[in-house]
Design a protein around this motif. Structure first.
Motif, PDB file in Angstrom:
ATOM      1  N   GLU A  14       0.893  -1.128  -0.073  1.00  0.00           N
ATOM      2  CA  GLU A  14      -0.032   0.037   0.165  1.00  0.00           C
ATOM      3  C   GLU A  14       0.963   1.149  -0.148  1.00  0.00           C
ATOM      4  O   GLU A  14       0.540   2.314  -0.639  1.00  0.00           O
ATOM      5  N   ILE A  15       1.998   1.293   0.692  1.00  0.00           N
ATOM      6  CA  ILE A  15       2.814   2.352   0.818  1.00  0.00           C
ATOM      7  C   ILE A  15       3.491   2.607  -0.564  1.00  0.00           C
ATOM      8  O   ILE A  15       3.574   3.887  -0.975  1.00  0.00           O
ATOM      9  N   MET A  16       3.941   1.623  -1.274  1.00  0.00           N
ATOM     10  CA  MET A  16       4.561   1.613  -2.661  1.00  0.00           C
ATOM     11  C   MET A  16       3.406   2.003  -3.552  1.00  0.00           C
ATOM     12  O   MET A  16       3.639   2.981  -4.293  1.00  0.00           O
ATOM     13  N   ARG A  17       2.257   1.506  -3.649  1.00  0.00           N
ATOM     14  CA  ARG A  17       1.151   1.877  -4.432  1.00  0.00           C
ATOM     15  C   ARG A  17       0.932   3.575  -4.269  1.00  0.00           C
ATOM     16  O   ARG A  17       0.459   4.102  -5.284  1.00  0.00           O
ATOM     17  N   ASP A  18       0.713   3.944  -3.152  1.00  0.00           N
ATOM     18  CA  ASP A  18       0.280   5.297  -3.046  1.00  0.00           C
ATOM     19  C   ASP A  18       1.574   5.840  -2.856  1.00  0.00           C
ATOM     20  O   ASP A  18       1.320   7.435  -2.735  1.00  0.00           O
ATOM     21  N   GLU A  19       2.767   5.744  -3.366  1.00  0.00           N
ATOM     22  CA  GLU A  19       3.871   6.608  -3.224  1.00  0.00           C
ATOM     23  C   GLU A  19       4.162   7.426  -2.171  1.00  0.00           C
ATOM     24  O   GLU A  19       4.305   8.620  -2.365  1.00  0.00           O
ATOM     25  N   ARG A  20       4.010   6.969  -1.069  1.00  0.00           N
ATOM     26  CA  ARG A  20       3.969   7.749   0.185  1.00  0.00           C
ATOM     27  C   ARG A  20       5.344   7.966   0.770  1.00  0.00           C
ATOM     28  O   ARG A  20       5.596   9.119   1.235  1.00  0.00           O
ATOM     29  N   LEU A  21       6.610   7.170   0.310  1.00  0.00           N
ATOM     30  CA  LEU A  21       7.807   7.740   0.355  1.00  0.00           C
ATOM     31  C   LEU A  21       8.679   8.264  -1.084  1.00  0.00           C
ATOM     32  O   LEU A  21       9.875   8.378  -0.733  1.00  0.00           O
ATOM     33  N   GLU A  27       5.184   2.806 -14.140  1.00  0.00           N
ATOM     34  CA  GLU A  27       3.999   2.801 -13.963  1.00  0.00           C
ATOM     35  C   GLU A  27       3.513   1.058 -13.574  1.00  0.00           C
ATOM     36  O   GLU A  27       2.866   1.012 -12.844  1.00  0.00           O
ATOM     37  N   ARG A  28       4.452   0.569 -14.305  1.00  0.00           N
ATOM     38  CA  ARG A  28       4.109  -0.902 -14.057  1.00  0.00           C
ATOM     39  C   ARG A  28       4.743  -1.406 -12.843  1.00  0.00           C
ATOM     40  O   ARG A  28       3.808  -2.286 -12.221  1.00  0.00           O
ATOM     41  N   ALA A  33       2.800  -3.330  -7.495  1.00  0.00           N
ATOM     42  CA  ALA A  33       2.271  -3.005  -5.992  1.00  0.00           C
ATOM     43  C   ALA A  33       0.820  -2.888  -5.603  1.00  0.00           C
ATOM     44  O   ALA A  33       0.490  -3.534  -4.416  1.00  0.00           O
ATOM     45  N   ALA A  34       0.089  -2.475  -6.576  1.00  0.00           N
ATOM     46  CA  ALA A  34      -1.355  -2.517  -6.448  1.00  0.00           C
ATOM     47  C   ALA A  34      -1.749  -3.938  -6.404  1.00  0.00           C
ATOM     48  O   ALA A  34      -2.623  -4.255  -5.431  1.00  0.00           O
ATOM     49  N   ASP A  35      -1.273  -4.831  -7.442  1.00  0.00           N
ATOM     50  CA  ASP A  35      -1.603  -6.261  -7.336  1.00  0.00           C
ATOM     51  C   ASP A  35      -1.260  -7.078  -6.065  1.00  0.00           C
ATOM     52  O   ASP A  35      -2.187  -7.749  -5.617  1.00  0.00           O
ATOM     53  N   ILE A  36       0.077  -6.848  -5.509  1.00  0.00           N
ATOM     54  CA  ILE A  36       0.277  -7.308  -4.435  1.00  0.00           C
ATOM     55  C   ILE A  36      -0.544  -7.031  -3.184  1.00  0.00           C
ATOM     56  O   ILE A  36      -0.968  -7.972  -2.384  1.00  0.00           O
ATOM     57  N   HIS A  37      -0.921  -5.826  -3.381  1.00  0.00           N
ATOM     58  CA  HIS A  37      -1.821  -5.148  -2.337  1.00  0.00           C
ATOM     59  C   HIS A  37      -3.048  -6.024  -2.156  1.00  0.00           C
ATOM     60  O   HIS A  37      -3.776  -6.340  -1.276  1.00  0.00           O
ATOM     61  N   GLU A  38      -3.691  -6.044  -3.403  1.00  0.00           N
ATOM     62  CA  GLU A  38      -5.066  -6.678  -3.764  1.00  0.00           C
ATOM     63  C   GLU A  38      -4.758  -8.239  -3.282  1.00  0.00           C
ATOM     64  O   GLU A  38      -5.895  -8.730  -2.515  1.00  0.00           O
ATOM     65  N   SER A  39      -3.829  -8.958  -3.558  1.00  0.00           N
ATOM     66  CA  SER A  39      -3.727 -10.389  -3.347  1.00  0.00           C
ATOM     67  C   SER A  39      -3.619 -10.732  -1.865  1.00  0.00           C
ATOM     68  O   SER A  39      -4.271 -11.471  -1.187  1.00  0.00           O
ATOM     69  N   ALA A  40      -2.775  -9.707  -1.270  1.00  0.00           N
ATOM     70  CA  ALA A  40      -2.373  -9.869   0.062  1.00  0.00           C
ATOM     71  C   ALA A  40      -3.827  -9.507   1.135  1.00  0.00           C
ATOM     72  O   ALA A  40      -4.222 -10.373   2.162  1.00  0.00           O
ATOM     73  N   THR A  41      -4.390  -8.655   0.722  1.00  0.00           N
ATOM     74  CA  THR A  41      -5.738  -8.131   1.171  1.00  0.00           C
ATOM     75  C   THR A  41      -6.712  -9.055   1.210  1.00  0.00           C
ATOM     76  O   THR A  41      -7.641  -9.652   2.041  1.00  0.00           O
ATOM     77  N   HIS A  42      -6.884  -9.938  -0.160  1.00  0.00           N
ATOM     78  CA  HIS A  42      -7.831 -10.972  -0.429  1.00  0.00           C
ATOM     79  C   HIS A  42      -7.425 -12.176   0.597  1.00  0.00           C
ATOM     80  O   HIS A  42      -8.397 -12.878   1.207  1.00  0.00           O
ATOM     81  N   ALA A  43      -6.068 -12.635   0.530  1.00  0.00           N
ATOM     82  CA  ALA A  43      -5.760 -13.659   1.506  1.00  0.00           C
ATOM     83  C   ALA A  43      -6.129 -13.351   3.198  1.00  0.00           C
ATOM     84  O   ALA A  43      -6.586 -14.461   3.587  1.00  0.00           O
ATOM     85  N   GLN A  82      -2.418 -11.107 -14.292  1.00  0.00           N
ATOM     86  CA  GLN A  82      -2.033 -10.724 -15.698  1.00  0.00           C
ATOM     87  C   GLN A  82      -0.350 -10.985 -15.875  1.00  0.00           C
ATOM     88  O   GLN A  82      -0.199 -11.634 -16.853  1.00  0.00           O
ATOM     89  N   ALA A  83       0.430 -10.987 -14.664  1.00  0.00           N
ATOM     90  CA  ALA A  83       1.796 -11.045 -15.020  1.00  0.00           C
ATOM     91  C   ALA A  83       1.693 -12.728 -15.203  1.00  0.00           C
ATOM     92  O   ALA A  83       2.713 -13.466 -15.869  1.00  0.00           O
TER      93      ALA A  83
END
Length: 219
Positions: A14-21, A27-28, A33-43, A82-83
């Motif tokens: 989430e931090i990487m997706r939102d570019e907080r740092l 863009e890829r 990062a968004a895909d990783i966040h989605e998958s982890a949240t689903h798990a 997709q990957a």
């Protein structure tokens, strides 16, 4: 023990997706990062649901049915695999034809259904093939979701319920179907939707889900 590392993964993604740092110029990488966040949240959602259900079932409880934007969930789920599709040399696409259907469903169960159908399609489609996801409305106002592929197909032709003809629809090149499609059938049924598989040898497979009329669920 599983929730702790998954929570950390979701938070970092989430931090990487939102570019907080700082800005992530590629863009890829942001999409990954968004895909990783989605998958982890689903798990995490699946684990939480299983624990709340006493951890006695392999299914995902679907008691929490809410109004959902179907395309939003499909877009995120397709992006998360997709990957994998690309690494297998497959063309994975999502088509909605401009429609924005809404359904009454459980978001965790719906994501699990999609993941199971997509990973099955990717697994059994040869390199160079196509996996397609489509959504829209049928004539009577109901909503459809279909996952199709150009793979080798399964034994049998058509069934209103996978569970009712598991033997006929078992992939001939696999030792067993596992729990993927039976789980999909159960989750779809528990949400009050319809599930149908159409498959032909060397002709690919299409898994169709029909949701009830969204407006009627709130009458």
């Amino acid at each position: 023990e599983l929730k702790t590392p998954l929570t950390a993964i979701a938070a970092a993604a989430e931090i990487m997706r939102d570019e907080r740092l700082g800005e992530m110029k590629n863009e890829r990488y942001r999409n990954y990062a968004a895909d990783i966040h989605e998958s982890a949240t689903h798990a995490l959602d699946v684990i939480t649901a299983l624990l709340s259900d006493g951890a006695r079932t392999t299914s995902v409880p679907v008691a929490r049915l809410i109004a959902l934007d179907l395309n939003a969930i499909v877009e995120r789920t397709v992006s998360s695999v997709q990957a994998l599709a690309q690494s297998c040399g497959l063309n994975l696409t999502f088509e909605s034809n401009g429609a924005r259907p809404h359904v009454v469903a459980n978001p965790t169960a719906l994501r699990q259904i999609l993941l199971n159908l997509l990973t099955n399609a990717i697994k059994f489609t040869p390199r160079g093939g196509d996996v397609r996801v489509a959504t829209g409305h049928v004539g009577d106002g109901r909503v459809f979701l279909v996952v199709s592929d150009t793979g080798r197909g399964m034994k049998g032709t058509r069934s209103a319920s996978y569970k009712a003809s598991a033997a006929e629809l078992q992939p001939p090149w696999a030792h067993s179907t596992g729990i993927g499609l039976p789980l999909v059938e159960r989750l779809v049924r528990d949400m009050g939707a319809e599930f149908e598989i159409e498959s032909a040898a060397e002709g690919g497979t299409a898994a169709l889900i029909i949701f009830g009329d969204f407006t009627r669920r709130f009458e």
